[in-house]
Design a protein around this motif. Sequence first.
Motif, PDB file in Angstrom:
ATOM      1  N   HIS A  69       0.849  -1.193   0.000  1.00  7.31           N
ATOM      2  CA  HIS A  69       0.000   0.000   0.000  1.00  7.31           C
ATOM      3  C   HIS A  69       0.885   1.244   0.000  1.00  7.31           C
ATOM      4  N   ASN A  70       0.323   2.336  -0.409  1.00  7.01           N
ATOM      5  CA  ASN A  70       0.961   3.641  -0.256  1.00  7.01           C
ATOM      6  C   ASN A  70       0.553   4.165   1.116  1.00  7.01           C
ATOM      7  N   TRP A  71       1.209   3.649   2.152  1.00  7.47           N
ATOM      8  CA  TRP A  71       0.791   3.878   3.533  1.00  7.47           C
ATOM      9  C   TRP A  71       0.837   5.360   3.893  1.00  7.47           C
ATOM     10  N   LYS A  72      -0.273   5.842   4.455  1.00  9.87           N
ATOM     11  CA  LYS A  72      -0.386   7.262   4.800  1.00  9.87           C
ATOM     12  C   LYS A  72      -0.105   7.544   6.269  1.00  9.87           C
ATOM     13  N   SER A  73      -0.204   6.524   7.110  1.00  7.16           N
ATOM     14  CA  SER A  73       0.021   6.731   8.532  1.00  7.16           C
ATOM     15  C   SER A  73       0.358   5.409   9.198  1.00  7.16           C
ATOM     16  N   PRO A  74       1.030   5.445  10.339  1.00  3.57           N
ATOM     17  CA  PRO A  74       1.325   4.217  11.075  1.00  3.57           C
ATOM     18  C   PRO A  74       0.065   3.499  11.546  1.00  3.57           C
ATOM     19  N   ILE A 101       8.395   2.782   4.968  1.00  4.07           N
ATOM     20  CA  ILE A 101       7.251   2.592   5.858  1.00  4.07           C
ATOM     21  C   ILE A 101       7.282   3.688   6.922  1.00  4.07           C
ATOM     22  N   PRO A 102       6.122   4.295   7.251  1.00  3.61           N
ATOM     23  CA  PRO A 102       6.099   5.363   8.262  1.00  3.61           C
ATOM     24  C   PRO A 102       6.857   4.990   9.536  1.00  3.61           C
ATOM     25  N   ILE A 103       7.576   5.972  10.071  1.00  3.56           N
ATOM     26  CA  ILE A 103       8.420   5.764  11.255  1.00  3.56           C
ATOM     27  C   ILE A 103       7.792   6.469  12.456  1.00  3.56           C
ATOM     28  N   PRO A 104       7.290   5.726  13.441  1.00  2.00           N
ATOM     29  CA  PRO A 104       6.750   6.361  14.649  1.00  2.00           C
ATOM     30  C   PRO A 104       7.874   6.999  15.467  1.00  2.00           C
ATOM     31  N   MET A 105       7.688   8.263  15.807  1.00  2.40           N
ATOM     32  CA  MET A 105       8.652   8.998  16.634  1.00  2.40           C
ATOM     33  C   MET A 105       7.982   9.227  17.983  1.00  2.40           C
ATOM     34  N   LEU A 145       0.408  13.433  17.441  1.00  3.03           N
ATOM     35  CA  LEU A 145       0.774  14.834  17.602  1.00  3.03           C
ATOM     36  C   LEU A 145       0.882  15.548  16.260  1.00  3.03           C
ATOM     37  N   LYS A 146       1.720  15.022  15.375  1.00  2.00           N
ATOM     38  CA  LYS A 146       1.862  15.657  14.062  1.00  2.00           C
ATOM     39  C   LYS A 146       2.738  14.797  13.159  1.00  2.00           C
ATOM     40  N   GLN A 147       2.711  15.119  11.878  1.00  2.00           N
ATOM     41  CA  GLN A 147       3.623  14.542  10.904  1.00  2.00           C
ATOM     42  C   GLN A 147       4.730  15.554  10.654  1.00  2.00           C
ATOM     43  N   ASP A 148       5.951  15.083  10.518  1.00  2.00           N
ATOM     44  CA  ASP A 148       7.077  15.999  10.339  1.00  2.00           C
ATOM     45  C   ASP A 148       6.982  16.701   8.995  1.00  2.00           C
ATOM     46  N   ALA A 149       7.236  18.001   8.999  1.00  2.00           N
ATOM     47  CA  ALA A 149       7.136  18.793   7.773  1.00  2.00           C
ATOM     48  C   ALA A 149       8.313  18.551   6.840  1.00  2.00           C
ATOM     49  N   ASP A 150       9.483  18.234   7.403  1.00  2.00           N
ATOM     50  CA  ASP A 150      10.686  18.048   6.597  1.00  2.00           C
ATOM     51  C   ASP A 150      10.867  16.606   6.136  1.00  2.00           C
ATOM     52  N   PRO A 152       8.556  13.481   5.803  1.00  2.00           N
ATOM     53  CA  PRO A 152       7.169  12.999   5.881  1.00  2.00           C
ATOM     54  C   PRO A 152       7.007  11.601   6.477  1.00  2.00           C
ATOM     55  N   LEU A 153       8.068  10.789   6.480  1.00  2.00           N
ATOM     56  CA  LEU A 153       7.965   9.449   7.060  1.00  2.00           C
ATOM     57  C   LEU A 153       7.870   9.489   8.586  1.00  2.00           C
ATOM     58  N   TYR A 154       8.244  10.630   9.204  1.00  2.00           N
ATOM     59  CA  TYR A 154       8.221  10.752  10.653  1.00  2.00           C
ATOM     60  C   TYR A 154       6.822  11.128  11.134  1.00  2.00           C
ATOM     61  N   PHE A 155       6.282  10.331  12.074  1.00  2.00           N
ATOM     62  CA  PHE A 155       4.991  10.622  12.687  1.00  2.00           C
ATOM     63  C   PHE A 155       5.187  10.635  14.202  1.00  2.00           C
ATOM     64  N   TYR A 156       4.840  11.759  14.823  1.00  2.00           N
ATOM     65  CA  TYR A 156       5.096  11.936  16.254  1.00  2.00           C
ATOM     66  C   TYR A 156       3.879  11.534  17.090  1.00  2.00           C
ATOM     67  N   TYR A 157       4.151  10.789  18.160  1.00  2.00           N
ATOM     68  CA  TYR A 157       3.102  10.323  19.058  1.00  2.00           C
ATOM     69  C   TYR A 157       3.544  10.507  20.507  1.00  2.00           C
ATOM     70  N   SER A 158       2.553  10.728  21.371  1.00  2.00           N
ATOM     71  CA  SER A 158       2.799  10.823  22.804  1.00  2.00           C
ATOM     72  C   SER A 158       2.172   9.616  23.494  1.00  2.00           C
TER      73      SER A 158
END
Length: 741
Positions: A69-74, A101-105, A145-150, A152-158
């Motif tokens: 898939h063209n994965w959009k989010s973790p 593959i999206p990288i959870p941060m 929290l957000k997706q990294d602007a620089d 895009p594979l980085y997705f931030y979670y708390s």
Amino acid sequence: MKQKLWTLMILLSLCVYSYAQQIIKPGVKTPTTFAIVVDSTSYENAKSALEAYKQSVEADGLGTYLLVHNWKSPEQIRELLIQLHSDRKSPLEGCVFVGDIPIPMLRDAQHLTSAFKMDQKHDWKESSVPSDRFYDDFELKFDFLKQDADIPLYFYYSLRADSKQYLSPDIYSARIKPLELEGVDKYQLLNKYLEKVVKEKQENANNVLDYLSMGRGHGYNSEDPIAWAGEQLAIREQLPQLFRPGSTVKFFDFDVRFPIKNSYLNEIQSEGLDVMLFHHHGASDTQYLNGYEEVSSIGGSIENVKRFLRSKIPSFAEKKGREAAITAYMENYNVPREWCEEAFDPEKIKEDSLYNLSLDIYTTDIHPLKPQARFVMFDACFNGSFYEKDNIAGAYIFSEGKTLVTQGGTVNTIQDKWPDEFLGLLGAGMRVGQLNRLVCYLENHLIGDPTFHFANNSGVDIDINRALVLEEGNMNYWKRQLKSSLPDLRALALKELCKGGYESLPELLEETYFTSDYFVVRLEAMRLLALNYPEKAIKVLQAALNDGYELVRRLACEYVEKNGHPDLIPAFIQAYLNRQHESRLNFKLLSGIGAFDANALLQELDKQVANRRFYDSLFVERIRKQIEQNEKNTQVDMKEMFDTKAKLSRVRLDIVIFRNHPSTVGIDPLLKFASDDTRDKILRLTAIETLGWFNENYRRGDIVSGLKQIKTDDKELKHEIDKTIHRLIVGRGIQNKSQCN
């Protein structure tokens, strides 16, 4: 009927998720399954190789999904993995993430790492932990929290307050993310790697673990030879087949030859090598192996001093000027001017550059190699930084040769851990993915094929991979394994009984510690007891400080500090007096004296010293002075913490010091600070969060009571209080799984 309805629900769910994505189901029916998760572009560029990899895993008895898939989010991936794992007929046991593959941060979860404690005010890219525990530990709960602007594979979670506050992954996972090197097609790297895996599985399916090498770098575990020797003894216990005729085991140390780099690069390419264990410091692109050569000659010593000066003076000159830098170092170190002036000599600069390159292993050294070790472990900081375009773990994987899987950390990692826990089960045919699942921290990752395993040559007839999935929670099964002839299997049985909530576990752990002849079994028993039942661990910890296995002693010292019970003071002092010659244990003892009341320590020291004879008692005075100095420093810090005129940055440091050293003396001051609504809110949050690091302290119940008495309408404060309480009490006692994985 229930099973049929459940299967139908799974199929319907898969149909919903298959919209705009491709799900290729397993081609064989097996008791458990595996999933290859790949992005659409990587799939199109490596379709044949991916399908061949899928078939090779299935040929090994593990039905495999191919999820494209063209994965959009973790979240898309996590929900699908949870569904596949919930298939009772053939549950998912693991997965691998191929390509982009999206990288959870992950944020607000530093207590799940081994050592990472960066202030989260820093750049989010640096102060977050890249971790696939988001994908493989289903009970963890996060707020997006957000997706990294620089990137895009980085997705931030708390990590949420109502989440489980410990790690116990439901499945194993790994990354196959090709390096991004200038002038190199990353998809070509991916294809070549997958072809390498398939070839190895086909041609060497019966390869057993009969050749292991281990190498150490400078500065690791205080360069303690006793710690180094202890690990070798434990390897003998875990993998006895390595020490029989026809097998090979080698132990390299950084100072047996200078520089050691060439020896390590030769060894990693040795034909037949199965496992390489590296213990050293690291960066994402570097394995640090040597410092300056230790010499006794005058000429060599002078040259080391010159190299030191040449390494320091240029940066100082950039700030203060060339002449000021030369003068400062001349006066500070009482050295000739000409030694300092060499720092600006072009020939010396070139010479030093080449010298420094000879000391350590860089990714550029690895790319042209043909590493033979099927599995390489990096007990080092940042070597597993798969998110970097070039990284150490990936360099070994995507080189030619036979290396199929590596293990490393995405951020910094602690030295004083048990890096070889359950290593012996690899000899019993356990998949490397299961090894990482059993011993993971937030930062631990596998790079490569997690389904890889050696053929069983342990002498124990057991399907360890099946047992780890299908016998989970089966108390009778794991109780039977307590009598296994394989020490690591006995240790695993203790952990599985812990995970399953075995009713008489504290008693079993204590009995096991005092009756087992095996290092690794005693260590597992002590760890599970100290980490999960600190109130019941006193007797074992007292004995463990004088255990015959160095790592038991060293980790016991850490648990004693975190436990803080006054009854541990006599054994603590005795350990120092008996074993102050052990450099790493000595370091842990001296750094842990703040756990106890200073007067009680000094009284016990005087009591024990009175009954001893000494030729040289300087080491006694050393700990006495350190106890007294530590007490003075603590009083200064406590005064500063409650000084309303002190800088907030200083007060924060006075608070967070208790994260690394959760001393009992800090409990009441931290509770007092946290409950004071006149203090800075951010600092109160920091104090509350810091109290969560006392989960192994014998007074953790007092902390919970104190936190519950704090009345506030502030949502953030309530959230942090709930989270800390959750860390301290969820799963306490019989149900405590906090450190069972």
